[in-house]
Write an enzyme that holds these catalytic residues in place. Structure first.
Site, PDB file in Angstrom:
ATOM      1  N   ALA A  61     124.896  32.620  35.089  1.00 11.49           N
ATOM      2  CA  ALA A  61     124.656  33.190  33.899  1.00 11.49           C
ATOM      3  C   ALA A  61     122.974  33.047  32.966  1.00 11.49           C
ATOM      4  O   ALA A  61     122.745  31.625  33.977  1.00 11.49           O
ATOM      5  CB  ALA A  61     125.745  32.556  32.892  1.00 11.49           C
ATOM      6  N   GLY A 102     128.334  33.101  38.220  1.00  8.70           N
ATOM      7  CA  GLY A 102     128.676  34.137  37.562  1.00  8.70           C
ATOM      8  C   GLY A 102     127.280  35.123  38.176  1.00  8.70           C
ATOM      9  O   GLY A 102     128.361  36.539  38.926  1.00  8.70           O
ATOM     10  N   GLU A 105     130.113  36.130  41.344  1.00  5.76           N
ATOM     11  CA  GLU A 105     131.146  36.591  40.519  1.00  5.76           C
ATOM     12  C   GLU A 105     130.723  38.198  40.823  1.00  5.76           C
ATOM     13  O   GLU A 105     131.606  38.342  41.197  1.00  5.76           O
ATOM     14  CB  GLU A 105     131.757  36.033  39.208  1.00  5.76           C
ATOM     15  CG  GLU A 105     132.513  34.815  39.159  1.00  5.76           C
ATOM     16  CD  GLU A 105     132.739  34.064  37.858  1.00  5.76           C
ATOM     17  OE1 GLU A 105     131.951  33.733  37.301  1.00  5.76           O
ATOM     18  OE2 GLU A 105     134.288  33.991  37.573  1.00  5.76           O
ATOM     19  N   GLU A 125     130.483  25.236  38.616  1.00  9.40           N
ATOM     20  CA  GLU A 125     130.696  25.736  36.793  1.00  9.40           C
ATOM     21  C   GLU A 125     131.920  24.295  36.574  1.00  9.40           C
ATOM     22  O   GLU A 125     131.732  23.630  35.728  1.00  9.40           O
ATOM     23  CB  GLU A 125     131.971  26.632  36.579  1.00  9.40           C
ATOM     24  CG  GLU A 125     131.701  28.149  36.499  1.00  9.40           C
ATOM     25  CD  GLU A 125     131.232  28.239  37.683  1.00  9.40           C
ATOM     26  OE1 GLU A 125     131.236  28.285  39.041  1.00  9.40           O
ATOM     27  OE2 GLU A 125     131.007  30.021  37.594  1.00  9.40           O
TER      28      GLU A 125
END
Ligand code: NAI
Length: 687
Positions: A61, A102, A105, A125
């Site tokens: 992110a 992210g 992901e 995270e």
């Protein structure tokens, strides 16, 4: 590495190129979705490769979007992943550098993944009190199994592609030629006569997930039990045995609840204040002096640890001692460290040898002529340190920076014996010095701005978190820790046993309780300091004699198998024994206190309030430059729970009236001479 045109051999290349690390900001998210849709619609294209830069596939992110509307602007990461998953043509992630959070992901949304062996993949995270929120908790168990997925996500530490080779996460791991390998696989998938497989189409065995989850839960330590993100991660992985969409729904709920949690807010705060802590006030803005040669004087516990940290940073290190014996002991400790690192596979033998090759050990002070920074780590005794600094002054180059690793002594008194107090500063390392991240950089009255800048730069070079402090007894950390420890001793007199205090504080999240810490460091160090201070102590002061009595009985802590606790085979007794209880009960009686038990909450609040009071006092004196620095010190050097943010952050979450009332009561009970921070000082600290 990548083709010059965007389509080569019918493979479309979507380049991620948002420097420095391909954070998934809105522009990059749009670029990916638009490019995938265009390639999907293009009849020339058979397959697609998503490739990043050498440095990063994507680091996740974009933190600069946090708290702004951009964070929620569509396409969000979930939409990007959905676009990849619904593409009718195979999409292969080509991973080099990092794929984190992210970024990983995003790769999990592709039909296949190819990585350079050196690439690092992970989900950090948990370190911010969160779980992955865009599918990793559901897809990793599908690809690598629930057990391995949990291991990856619970630590938050990245693994190299090399380490993940046979895990099921990566389809191919290559030493080089990433583009060639990824495009070849993309074409193979396009030409294969089986349907495209996606992570989401697989399933997880519910029993296997349950077993992995309960095993992980059984291994949780107190700190993991105290943080909701750890339990949430287990819940999310358990949900991976559900149909994919139901599991994703569960991940989302858990993620959103954690986003609102005080623990995640505190961890975000810690992340921010740690980043800010390196910035110096404008009055100290100066260029660091150059350095690549460091001398460490004193090869004891701290000196050898500092030398290891400097060697591991690739610096030249000269180790100087007063006797051949002490020098040999220190050198042996350093080489044992490197042998252990090689044995543990943390560094290869050739590298260890080359790092260690930069060490010279000597008894000859003239060696100081060639060094840029001198770090003194001899006994904690002003006269000894002053005599060492006279020697340093006589031998070091005129432009050298001169540092002392004192824990408590006055930097100015040390600097005053040299002809160059402007070149002297404190560099207070924590033990073990090659492991602990905190470094207090202490500014003396005369320390020049470029000397402070050099201390901060050296700290960063050694991979530490350097914090600027003023020159006052105990600087930031030891001063607050002393106030806390003293309060814990008062609680012994008031009715608690050491194990009550230790348990209440470890339940709160401290890495260890104060009495277990005291036994570990040795009670005799504090005893000696107390004896040295006895002459100047006001007899009206509330002084707790328990530690002195224990030392007089030969109970010096772990090293004598007895201190506050008794030790058998290195293991502490769960409770204090009758002898110690007798000493404590006697101390209570001598003060006329009728002992009554203290609740865990009382213990926790009294310990924290003592810290907050001292923090407000030292902040008003300018010992810390930013209130946030205090929290960085306590979390990084003293085992304060990071998910509580630090004592200042904790105090900000308390009702102010209550804080004031409790401080009144606490300081009154602390007795003669106790100083209460004024409401104005608290305003200043808490902002
Ligand atoms: P230590 O006793 O393990 O080592 C001190 C070393 O200094 C000994 O090897 C001694 O031979 C050497 N030394 C003494 N006088 C010398 C001289 N004139 N010339 C050259 N070498 C000399 O002590 P430790 O624990 O390493 O502490 C050193 C300093 O670091 C102290 O100021 C201490 O307060 C500080 N410190 C200690 C911490 C700890 O946890 N041990 C943490 C942070 C700071």
């Amino acid at each position: 590495m990548t083709p010059s045109s965007s389509i080569a051999s019918r493979v479309a290349c979507i380049e991620l190129n948002a420097p420095p690390v391909n954070s998934l900001g809105i522009a990059l998210r749009r670029h990916i979705v638009d490019s995938v849709r265009a390639a999907d619609a293009d009849p020339q294209v058979a397959a697609i490769v998503l490739i990043g830069t050498e440095k990063a596939f994507s680091a996740g992110a974009d933190v600069s979007e946090f708290g702004t509307p951009l964070q929620f602007e569509t396409p969000m990461l979930r939409d990007v992943i959905a676009a990849l998953e619904s593409c009718s043509k195979p999409v292969v992630a080509a991973i080099s550098g990092v794929a984190l959070g992210g970024g990983l992901e995003l790769a999990l949304g592709c039909h296949a993944r190819v990585a350079l062996a050196s690439a690092r993949l992970g989900t950090p995270e948990i370190q911010l009190g969160l779980i992955p929120g865009s599918g990793a908790t559901q897809k990793l168990p599908r690809l690598v199994g629930a057990e391995r997925a949990l291991a990856m996500m619970l630590t938050g530490q990245p693994l190299t592609a090399d380490e993940l080779t046979a895990s099921g996460l990566l389809d191919r791991v290559v030493p080089q030629d990433l583009w060639a390998a990824a495009s070849a696989l993309a074409l193979e998938l396009a030409q294969a006569d089986f349907p495209l497989s996606r992570a989401r189409d697989r399933s997880v065995n519910a029993d296997a997930a349950r077993a992995a989850v309960s095993e992980a839960l059984a291994r949780f330590n107190a700190r993991q039990r105290a943080q909701p993100a750890y339990q949430a991660l287990l819940d999310a992985v358990q949900a991976s045995a559900l149909p994919f969409d139901a599991g994703m729904q569960r991940e989302r709920e858990l993620f959103l609840a954690l986003m609102q949690s005080p623990e995640a807010a505190a961890l975000r705060y810690q992340f921010r204040v740690q980043r800010e802590s390196g910035k110096l006030p404008p009055s100290l803005s100066a260029e660091s002096r150059d350095f690549d040669r460091v001398a460490v004087i004193g090869a004891g516990t701290m000196g050898s640890g500092i030398a290891i940290a400097a060697l591991e940073a690739g610096l030249q290190v000269c180790l100087l001692e007063q006797s051949g014996e002490a020098l040999a002991r220190g050198s042996a400790r350093i080489s044992e460290h490197f042998v252990a690192r090689v044995k543990a596979g943390k560094v290869d033998a050739a590298k260890a040898e080359s790092l260690q090759g930069r060490l010279t050990a000597t008894l000859d002070w003239s060696a100081l002529q060639s060094v840029d920074v001198v770090i003194e780590a001899v006994f904690e005794d002003l006269a000894v340190k002053q005599s060492v600094f006279r020697q340093i002054d006589a031998h070091a180059r005129a432009d050298a920076v001169l540092a002392t690793n004192t824990s408590y002594l006055d930097i100015d008194a040390i600097a005053s014996v040299t002809s160059r107090p402007q070149d002297v500063l404190g560099l207070h390392f924590f033990s073990p010095a090659n492991v602990m991240k905190l470094l207090e950089v202490v500014q003396g009255r005369d320390s020049a701005p470029d000397v402070i800048a050099t201390g901060m730069a050296l700290g960063r070079e050694l991979k530490k978190t350097p914090i600027l402090c003023g020159n006052a007894f105990g600087f930031i950390g030891n001063r607050i820790y002393n106030a806390y420890r003293k309060q814990c001793e008062f609680m012994l007199e008031d009715g608690a046993w050491p194990e009550d205090v230790d348990r209440a504080l470890t339940d709160f999240g401290f890495a260890m309780g104060p009495f277990a810490v005291a036994d570990l460091s040795g009670l005799d160090i504090a005893w000696r300091m107390r004896q040295a201070g006895a002459a100047t102590r006001d007899p009206r002061e509330r002084y707790v004699h328990i530690l002195d009595r224990l030392c007089e009985m030969g109970r010096m802590g772990r090293k004598t198998q007895a201190g506050y606790y008794t030790y058998t085979d290195g293991k502490a007794s769960p409770a204090t024994d009758e002898v110690v209880r007798g000493v404590i009960a006697q101390a209570s009686a001598a003060r006329g206190i009728e002992r009554s038990p203290l609740s865990a909450e009382t213990i926790q609040r009294r310990a924290l309030l003592a810290m907050v009071n001292e923090a407000a006092l030292l902040f008003s004196e300018g010992v810390a430059h930013r209130a946030g620095d205090i929290d960085v010190v306590l979390v990084n050097g003293y085992g304060f729970p990071s998910w509580v943010g630090g004592p200042v952050h904790w105090a900000r979450t308390q009702p102010r009236d209550l804080l004031e009332q409790e401080l009144d009561r606490l300081v009154a009970a602390n007795g003669f001479g106790a100083v209460r921070a004024t409401p104005a000082m608290l305003d200043h600290l808490l902002g």
